[in-house]
Design an enzyme around this catalytic site. Sequence first.
Site, short mmCIF file in Angstrom:
data_model
loop_
_atom_site.label_atom_id
_atom_site.label_comp_id
_atom_site.label_asym_id
_atom_site.label_seq_id
_atom_site.Cartn_x
_atom_site.Cartn_y
_atom_site.Cartn_z
N HIS A 90 0.84 -1.21 0.00
CA HIS A 90 0.00 0.00 0.00
C HIS A 90 0.87 1.26 0.00
O HIS A 90 0.58 2.24 -0.69
CB HIS A 90 -0.88 0.05 1.26
CG HIS A 90 -1.82 -1.10 1.41
ND1 HIS A 90 -1.72 -2.00 2.45
CD2 HIS A 90 -2.90 -1.48 0.69
CE1 HIS A 90 -2.69 -2.89 2.37
NE2 HIS A 90 -3.43 -2.60 1.31
N VAL B 86 4.70 -5.46 -4.56
CA VAL B 86 5.79 -5.41 -3.58
C VAL B 86 5.82 -6.75 -2.85
O VAL B 86 4.78 -7.27 -2.43
CB VAL B 86 5.59 -4.25 -2.58
CG1 VAL B 86 6.68 -4.24 -1.52
CG2 VAL B 86 5.56 -2.92 -3.32
P1 AMP Z 1 -6.42 -3.81 -0.37
O1 AMP Z 1 -6.25 -3.04 0.89
O2 AMP Z 1 -5.99 -5.24 -0.25
O3 AMP Z 1 -7.78 -3.64 -0.99
O4 AMP Z 1 -5.40 -3.19 -1.41
C1 AMP Z 1 -5.43 -1.82 -1.73
C2 AMP Z 1 -4.54 -1.58 -2.91
O5 AMP Z 1 -3.21 -1.98 -2.61
C3 AMP Z 1 -4.97 -2.39 -4.16
O6 AMP Z 1 -4.82 -1.57 -5.31
C4 AMP Z 1 -3.99 -3.53 -4.15
O7 AMP Z 1 -3.75 -4.06 -5.43
C5 AMP Z 1 -2.74 -2.84 -3.62
N1 AMP Z 1 -1.80 -3.83 -3.07
C6 AMP Z 1 -2.07 -4.79 -2.16
N2 AMP Z 1 -0.98 -5.54 -1.95
C7 AMP Z 1 0.00 -5.05 -2.75
C8 AMP Z 1 1.36 -5.39 -2.99
N3 AMP Z 1 1.94 -6.40 -2.38
N4 AMP Z 1 2.06 -4.66 -3.88
C9 AMP Z 1 1.47 -3.61 -4.53
N5 AMP Z 1 0.20 -3.24 -4.35
C10 AMP Z 1 -0.54 -3.94 -3.47
#
Ligand code: AMP
Length: 310
Positions: free
Chosen positions: A64, A203
């Site tokens: 994030h 990441v």
């Molecule tokens: P979430 O809180 O899981 O809904 O994720 C919020 C945003 O963070 C989304 O756009 C996800 O794709 C991104 N995200 C989650 N994990 C990762 C990661 N490991 N690397 C890059 N972006 C991420």
Amino acid sequence: MTSPTDSDPLESPAAEIPPEPRGEPIRPLIAESVDTMRVTLAHARRDDAVIGVVPTMGALHEGHLSLMRQARDECDFVVATIFVNPTQFGPNEDFDRYPRTWDADLQHCRDAGVDAIFHPPREVMYPPGFLTTVHVAELTTLWEGRHRPGHFDGVTTVVLKLLNIVQPDIAFFGRKDYQQQLLIRRMCEDLDLPVEIRTCPTVREPDGLAMSSRNRYLTPEQRESALSLSQALRRAEEQIHAGQTDLVQVREAMHAHLQAASGVRIDYATIVDPHTMAELSQSDQPEMVAIIAATVGETRLIDNLPITRP
Ligand code: AMP
């Protein structure tokens, strides 16, 4: 007699905006209502700021934060949204136990230079009488859509609401959720939303595990097994880079690698077209994506790797 600019709000939109509090504003500003968010943004917009938004469900980690830093680099005013969206969880999924770590999230946002956090309670996003769903066809019938019925309708509906509330110039999403960012791009294009979508790289932990808020559910043994996902993706890439063109064989090798790890139940593991997500059997195109979803113990994980044919 009043001049047109005195009487016509369209001629002087700034006149509608309550004044900004005096002194150095505390960052990040926290808005729990749509009105507070809009007033905050109206001040930024008056300064012609480029506005970026990073939608999240909180339990923030480096994945994030990489999106927030990218937004910080590209935008004048960065909004993070933190909302555990109930409508994207199935009835047997982990909505109730999804990690909520507000104090740590606030500190992370502060460290990443976020200007404002939109943190609405459920009833602000879904007040009594709420009836609308945004549905993107076709892409939602595949992979995550097939295994999590209704999930993507929840995602597109909440993302459209967040984009309408913030009205950003740029919205930042992670490639980690490959199918999700594709659907969001489709929705924005189909509905003529005036926003640029940025997809940022996945990441990973140093050992390759893709960062996820759900990783904290894993026991040390399960975490070891979970490494098989990123390993299977790397193996697929190695095989394709070594000249393997038969993607059925690559898929079989991915399955074999996952099955060799203890306690991993595969939902899918395959190679797809990066635009349509149709499964591929031959690597006769330059760009592909290897995708995996599997459950380790009770924790469902997804990962993917874009692969370019040599
Ligand atoms: P979430 O809180 O899981 O809904 O994720 C919020 C945003 O963070 C989304 O756009 C996800 O794709 C991104 N995200 C989650 N994990 C990762 C990661 N490991 N690397 C890059 N972006 C991420």
